[in-house]
Design an enzyme around this catalytic site. Structure first.
Site, PDB file in Angstrom:
ATOM      1  N   HIS A 200      30.674  32.667  42.414  1.00 50.33           N
ATOM      2  CA  HIS A 200      31.237  32.804  41.070  1.00 50.33           C
ATOM      3  C   HIS A 200      30.727  31.778  40.074  1.00 50.33           C
ATOM      4  O   HIS A 200      31.074  31.834  38.900  1.00 50.33           O
ATOM      5  CB  HIS A 200      32.772  32.749  41.100  1.00 50.33           C
TER       6      HIS A 200
HETATM    7  C1  UD1 Z   1      37.601  28.790  37.291  1.00 53.64           C
HETATM    8  C2  UD1 Z   1      37.324  27.281  37.305  1.00 53.64           C
HETATM    9  C3  UD1 Z   1      36.487  26.937  38.535  1.00 53.64           C
HETATM   10  C4  UD1 Z   1      37.100  27.480  39.802  1.00 53.64           C
HETATM   11  C5  UD1 Z   1      37.329  28.979  39.641  1.00 53.64           C
HETATM   12  C6  UD1 Z   1      37.953  29.606  40.874  1.00 53.64           C
HETATM   13  C7  UD1 Z   1      37.098  26.155  35.121  1.00 53.64           C
HETATM   14  C8  UD1 Z   1      36.133  25.592  34.160  1.00 53.64           C
HETATM   15  N1  UD1 Z   1      36.573  26.864  36.126  1.00 53.64           N
HETATM   16  O1  UD1 Z   1      36.355  29.439  37.086  1.00 53.64           O
HETATM   17  O2  UD1 Z   1      36.392  25.526  38.614  1.00 53.64           O
HETATM   18  O3  UD1 Z   1      36.248  27.235  40.907  1.00 53.64           O
HETATM   19  O4  UD1 Z   1      38.190  29.181  38.511  1.00 53.64           O
HETATM   20  O5  UD1 Z   1      38.226  30.948  40.691  1.00 53.64           O
HETATM   21  O6  UD1 Z   1      38.279  25.939  34.968  1.00 53.64           O
HETATM   22  N2  UD1 Z   1      39.354  36.518  35.081  1.00 53.64           N
HETATM   23  C9  UD1 Z   1      40.055  37.644  35.423  1.00 53.64           C
HETATM   24  N3  UD1 Z   1      41.249  37.490  36.058  1.00 53.64           N
HETATM   25  C10 UD1 Z   1      41.760  36.273  36.358  1.00 53.64           C
HETATM   26  C11 UD1 Z   1      41.039  35.133  35.998  1.00 53.64           C
HETATM   27  C12 UD1 Z   1      39.826  35.273  35.375  1.00 53.64           C
HETATM   28  O7  UD1 Z   1      39.629  38.759  35.187  1.00 53.64           O
HETATM   29  O8  UD1 Z   1      42.873  36.202  36.916  1.00 53.64           O
HETATM   30  C13 UD1 Z   1      38.058  36.655  34.403  1.00 53.64           C
HETATM   31  C14 UD1 Z   1      38.098  36.027  33.032  1.00 53.64           C
HETATM   32  O9  UD1 Z   1      38.422  36.957  32.057  1.00 53.64           O
HETATM   33  C15 UD1 Z   1      36.693  35.509  32.855  1.00 53.64           C
HETATM   34  C16 UD1 Z   1      36.239  35.222  34.268  1.00 53.64           C
HETATM   35  O10 UD1 Z   1      37.110  35.899  35.134  1.00 53.64           O
HETATM   36  O11 UD1 Z   1      35.862  36.492  32.303  1.00 53.64           O
HETATM   37  C17 UD1 Z   1      36.188  33.760  34.547  1.00 53.64           C
HETATM   38  O12 UD1 Z   1      37.485  33.133  34.540  1.00 53.64           O
HETATM   39  P1  UD1 Z   1      37.654  31.585  34.125  1.00 53.64           P
HETATM   40  O13 UD1 Z   1      39.042  31.128  34.379  1.00 53.64           O
HETATM   41  O14 UD1 Z   1      37.071  31.393  32.781  1.00 53.64           O
HETATM   42  O15 UD1 Z   1      36.711  30.772  35.063  1.00 53.64           O
HETATM   43  P2  UD1 Z   1      36.320  30.952  36.577  1.00 53.64           P
HETATM   44  O16 UD1 Z   1      34.921  31.400  36.632  1.00 53.64           O
HETATM   45  O17 UD1 Z   1      37.370  31.754  37.313  1.00 53.64           O
END
Ligand code: UD1
Length: 366
Positions: A200
């Protein structure tokens, strides 16, 4: 003593669970659990509360997704109101996600004491958003609780006073030790030998060429060993962008994100693990399973020096060679680092409640 815990994203939940449990048994401690809502899908958040036995959050901010600035700012604005409504004696923040740094910054300005659980980890790679979160959080925290002694050395190099730093061990391993007996394989057609894949990190999945290269190598390797790949929402959307279609047979299983117990069972039974996750590098070291990490660096070097982790970077030929070695039984072996035995949360509770037990061995060497 009123302690407020801040969690927001999936990797925070396995860290807060044991600390909440241990502090619940200490006299004179009142706890509040605040969930920022950075992760909000049922399979990224709710299932962890159920499986880890975490009580429902007392406060839910519902910040959701956004750019880094938006997400961090949303947490700061809403967290400030929440923390002022019932000013705690200590705020505990976990790991390196955006919610962690946002809460630490708010507390530092309000002069509310902050303890950082999993302090001191450094990849020395400022391209990673998490590295910036770690650096800032550690500069602001009043108490720095490290998972291994390399963390103490990093903090001292950055000028953090030694009396704020305590090596307590790895809280995530507390959760692993408690729940390993309940780990259960997901109900999917698993072969006797399989590799667990998780991906990821923006550096691997946001760049289409790099994601295509990784997926085509994994497809090639699936001829040799079944690939079991629970897909993070970020990665799923990037895979859709590049038009990656699900392979037709069960040699390459694409799954929804899994619960903790299912992910743990897959790690335990896997022949190999291919990942870019920080937590899985640590869990695989504890379990003694060879872990091939698709990153150029790691903030958890102890998993390389002592554990079963190996950095592959972006070199897919290297991945094929090292994967083959694991299949032939000559994958990396290792040992479990000191204080990764399931009692880190007790050491944290001792420090917070001031019971500095002489025999527990957590005090830093003078
Ligand atoms: C975040 C953390 C990372 C951790 C990871 C574990 C930061 C900077 N990054 O990264 O350190 O290793 O979580 O998962 O805080 N999304 C969904 N559903 C959810 C959550 C996210 O669809 O429940 C989508 C969001 O819309 C976004 C993407 O996933 O497009 C990324 O989510 P985001 O929380 O920005 O960062 P992660 O890549 O999950």
């Amino acid at each position: 003593m009123h302690i407020l815990h801040v969690v927001g994203a999936r990797p925070n939940f396995m860290k807060v669970a044991p600390v909440l449990r241990v502090l619940q048994q200490r006299d004179g401690v009142r706890q509040t659990l605040l969930h920022t809502g950075q992760h909000y899908d049922a399979n990224m958040s709710d299932i962890f509360f159920q499986q880890l036995g975490i009580p429902a959050p007392d406060v839910f901010l519902g910040v959701g997704s956004g750019s880094h600035a938006q997400q961090t700012a949303q947490v700061m604005m809403q967290f400030e109101k929440a923390v002022l409504a019932d000013r705690p004696d200590w705020v505990l923040v976990y790991g390196d996600v955006n919610s962690t740094v946002a809460a630490a910054l708010v507390c530092a300005k309000l002069r509310i004491k902050v303890a950082h659980v999993e302090a001191g980890l450094r990849s020395y790679d400022r391209e990673m958003p998490e590295e910036l979160n770690r650096l800032v959080t550690d500069q602001l925290a009043d108490l720095l609780l490290t998972p291994s002694v390399d963390g103490d050395a990093n903090l001292e190099r950055e000028g953090i006073p030694a009396d704020r730093i305590h090596c307590v061990g790895n809280v995530m391993i507390d959760t692993l030790v408690r729940l390993l007996p309940q780990a259960k394989l997901p109900d999917v057609p698993l072969r006797e030998s399989f590799a667990l894949v998780t991906l990821h990190r923006p550096s691997n999945v946001d760049e289409p060429e790099s994601l295509k290269r990784i997926l085509s190598t994994l497809t090639e390797l699936s001829d040799r060993c079944q690939m079991v790949f629970p897909v993070h929402p970020r990665t799923r959307s990037r895979m859709a962008d590049i038009g990656f279609t699900k392979p037709a047979d069960e040699r390459f299983l694409l799954l929804e994100p899994l619960g903790y117990l299912e992910c743990l069972a897959l790690q335990k039974h896997a022949t190999a693990i291919v990942t870019d996750s920080g937590g899985i590098q640590e869990e695989s070291t504890y379990l003694g399973v060879p872990c091939l990490t698709l990153r150029e660096n790691t903030e958890r070097p102890i998993t390389i020096h002592e554990g079963t982790n190996q950095l592959i970077g972006t070199d897919m030929d290297k991945l094929k060679i090292e994967f083959e070695k694991v299949l032939c039984g000559s994958g990396k072996r290792g040992r479990c680092p000191a204080l990764w035995e399931g009692r880190a949360s007790e050491r944290i509770a001792d420090i917070l409640t001031g019971v500095q037990s002489q025999k527990s061995g957590f005090r830093r060497a003078a």
